[in-house]
Motif scaffolding. Sequence first.
Motif, PDB file in Angstrom:
ATOM      1  N   MET A   1      -3.206 -11.677  14.213  1.00 36.99           N
ATOM      2  CA  MET A   1      -4.126 -11.243  15.143  1.00 36.99           C
ATOM      3  C   MET A   1      -3.933 -10.225  16.282  1.00 36.99           C
ATOM      4  SD  MET A   1      -5.849 -14.072  17.706  1.00 36.99           S
ATOM      5  CE  MET A   1      -6.250 -15.374  16.227  1.00 36.99           C
ATOM      6  N   ALA A   2      -4.781  -9.237  16.363  1.00 32.25           N
ATOM      7  CA  ALA A   2      -4.394  -8.037  17.278  1.00 32.25           C
ATOM      8  C   ALA A   2      -4.308  -8.246  18.589  1.00 32.25           C
ATOM      9  CB  ALA A   2      -5.773  -6.882  16.891  1.00 32.25           C
TER      10      ALA A   2
ATOM     11  N   ASP B   1      -4.451   4.998   6.800  1.00 32.65           N
ATOM     12  CA  ASP B   1      -4.902   4.919   5.373  1.00 32.65           C
ATOM     13  C   ASP B   1      -5.823   3.538   5.454  1.00 32.65           C
ATOM     14  OD1 ASP B   1      -3.082   6.631   4.303  1.00 32.65           O
ATOM     15  OD2 ASP B   1      -1.477   5.301   4.899  1.00 32.65           O
ATOM     16  N   ASP B   2      -6.123   3.025   6.602  1.00 26.24           N
ATOM     17  CA  ASP B   2      -7.164   1.745   6.575  1.00 26.24           C
ATOM     18  C   ASP B   2      -7.764   1.686   8.008  1.00 26.24           C
ATOM     19  OD1 ASP B   2      -8.266  -0.503   6.508  1.00 26.24           O
ATOM     20  OD2 ASP B   2      -6.521  -1.814   6.594  1.00 26.24           O
ATOM     21  N   PRO B   3      -8.523   2.637   8.394  1.00 27.53           N
ATOM     22  CA  PRO B   3      -9.168   2.750   9.697  1.00 27.53           C
ATOM     23  C   PRO B   3      -9.773   1.694  10.301  1.00 27.53           C
ATOM     24  CG  PRO B   3     -10.381   4.046   7.815  1.00 27.53           C
ATOM     25  CD  PRO B   3      -9.406   3.574   7.481  1.00 27.53           C
ATOM     26  N   GLY B   4     -10.073   0.607   9.584  1.00 24.10           N
ATOM     27  CA  GLY B   4     -10.408  -0.688  10.122  1.00 24.10           C
ATOM     28  C   GLY B   4      -9.550  -1.520  10.690  1.00 24.10           C
ATOM     29  N   THR B   5      -8.317  -1.054  10.668  1.00 26.20           N
ATOM     30  CA  THR B   5      -7.192  -1.911  11.213  1.00 26.20           C
ATOM     31  C   THR B   5      -6.372  -0.926  12.314  1.00 26.20           C
ATOM     32  OG1 THR B   5      -6.641  -2.724   9.077  1.00 26.20           O
ATOM     33  CG2 THR B   5      -4.775  -2.764  10.690  1.00 26.20           C
TER      34      THR B   5
ATOM     35  N   PHE C   1       0.837  -2.553  12.677  1.00 33.23           N
ATOM     36  CA  PHE C   1      -0.564  -2.839  11.956  1.00 33.23           C
ATOM     37  C   PHE C   1      -0.924  -4.249  11.973  1.00 33.23           C
ATOM     38  CE2 PHE C   1       1.780   0.641   9.251  1.00 33.23           C
ATOM     39  CZ  PHE C   1       1.029   1.653   9.930  1.00 33.23           C
ATOM     40  N   PRO C   2      -1.889  -4.756  12.964  1.00 34.79           N
ATOM     41  CA  PRO C   2      -2.317  -6.155  12.854  1.00 34.79           C
ATOM     42  C   PRO C   2      -3.432  -6.287  11.945  1.00 34.79           C
ATOM     43  CG  PRO C   2      -3.080  -4.647  14.787  1.00 34.79           C
ATOM     44  CD  PRO C   2      -2.457  -3.760  13.949  1.00 34.79           C
ATOM     45  N   HIS C   3      -3.146  -7.247  11.222  1.00 32.67           N
ATOM     46  CA  HIS C   3      -4.345  -7.361   9.937  1.00 32.67           C
ATOM     47  C   HIS C   3      -4.838  -8.974  10.389  1.00 32.67           C
ATOM     48  CE1 HIS C   3      -3.441  -3.894   7.257  1.00 32.67           C
ATOM     49  NE2 HIS C   3      -2.404  -4.215   7.820  1.00 32.67           N
TER      50      HIS C   3
END
Length: 311
Positions: free
Chosen positions: A17-18, A41-45, A64-66
Motif C-alpha cells: 500500500m502506497a 514502465d508502469d505509470p499507474g504505479t 514501487f508500491p503496488h
Amino acid sequence: MENRILGLHHITAIAGMAKKNLEFYTKVLGLRLLKKTVNFDDPGTYHFYFGDERGSAGTILTFFPHEGARRGSAGTGMATNIAYAVSEGSFDFWIERFEKYNVIYNKPSEKFGEKYLTFLDPDGLKLELVIPKNSDNRTPWETDEVKANVATKGFHGVTLTLQNKEKTAQVLTDIFGYTFQEQSGNRYRYATDAVDTANIIDLVELPNEARGIGGAGTNHHIAFRVKNEEVLMHFHDKIAGLGYNITNKIDRNYFYSLYFREPGGVLFEIATDNPGFSIDEPWDKLGEGLLLPPQYESRRAELEAVLPKLD
C-alpha cells in the motif's frame, strides 16, 4: 582515480500500500520524500524516492508500491538487508519509537565490531540501524520528531544473500574496485575506499537456501554510484567486454543508468550523480507535487485518477 565506483547510489524495493509506505518512511523513520513520481514502465504505479535534504547519493531509498501486491520472500539471489548509519546513543530513541508505532524489531546485537538494530517495515522489508566503527559525518534530514542526533545519516551498506559468493565477489573486486575486509562465519564484508560512507557490501553465502521471490517487502535492485556519464560508459564498455548482458544508457530523469544481473542473481544498476533532483522542483519543494516523466505528462489527468490516494 576518476573511473571509480563511489559506493552505493540508491536501493529500490517493492511495497504494498502506497499510503502506508509513505507514512512509514517519512513519519516513523523521518526520511525526506524527495520525489513523488511514477514507474517508467508502469505509470499507474507510484515511484517514491526517500533520502536526505538534497537526495545525496548513498541516502536514496526508492519504492514501487503496488496496491494489493503479494508478499515477497527474501532468499538467495537478492539484496536482503539495508543498513542505515546512525549516531552512538540513538538506539534507545529508536526502540521507544518502534514500540510506539508497533514496528517489529530485534534486540541490538553486534557484527564486525559494530552495534546494529534490526527492524521490519510494514511489508516485511528487513532494515537495520548501525553505529559505524568510523565516524559518519553526513548531515541527516531531521523532522519535528526525529532530530539530527538520532536520525539516519544514509546507507551504511547492504547485504546480498547468495548460494555461492565467488563470482559476485569477483564483480565487486575486479570490476567495481571493492576489497575484501573480513569474514564472520558465512558473512563476508567488502568495501571500497573511494568514499567513506555507503561503501560496504556484505555477502552472505547460503548454499541450500531457496531463491528469493520478488514481491512486497523485497528489494528489486541496488545501484552503485559514478560521477557522470563518461564514467558510466567506461563501466558499460568494461562490463560488456567481460561478456555480461548490460543495457544501453537509460535516462531516469534524475540520473543516467545501466543495468546488468550479476552471476549470483542480484540486479545491479550503475547510476550517475547528474543531473540530480532539482531539475524539476526547487530544493525547498522536493516531493510536494506529482512529477511525471515527459512522456506521460499528456496523461496526467488519467494517471491522477488511477493512482492511489495518499491522504
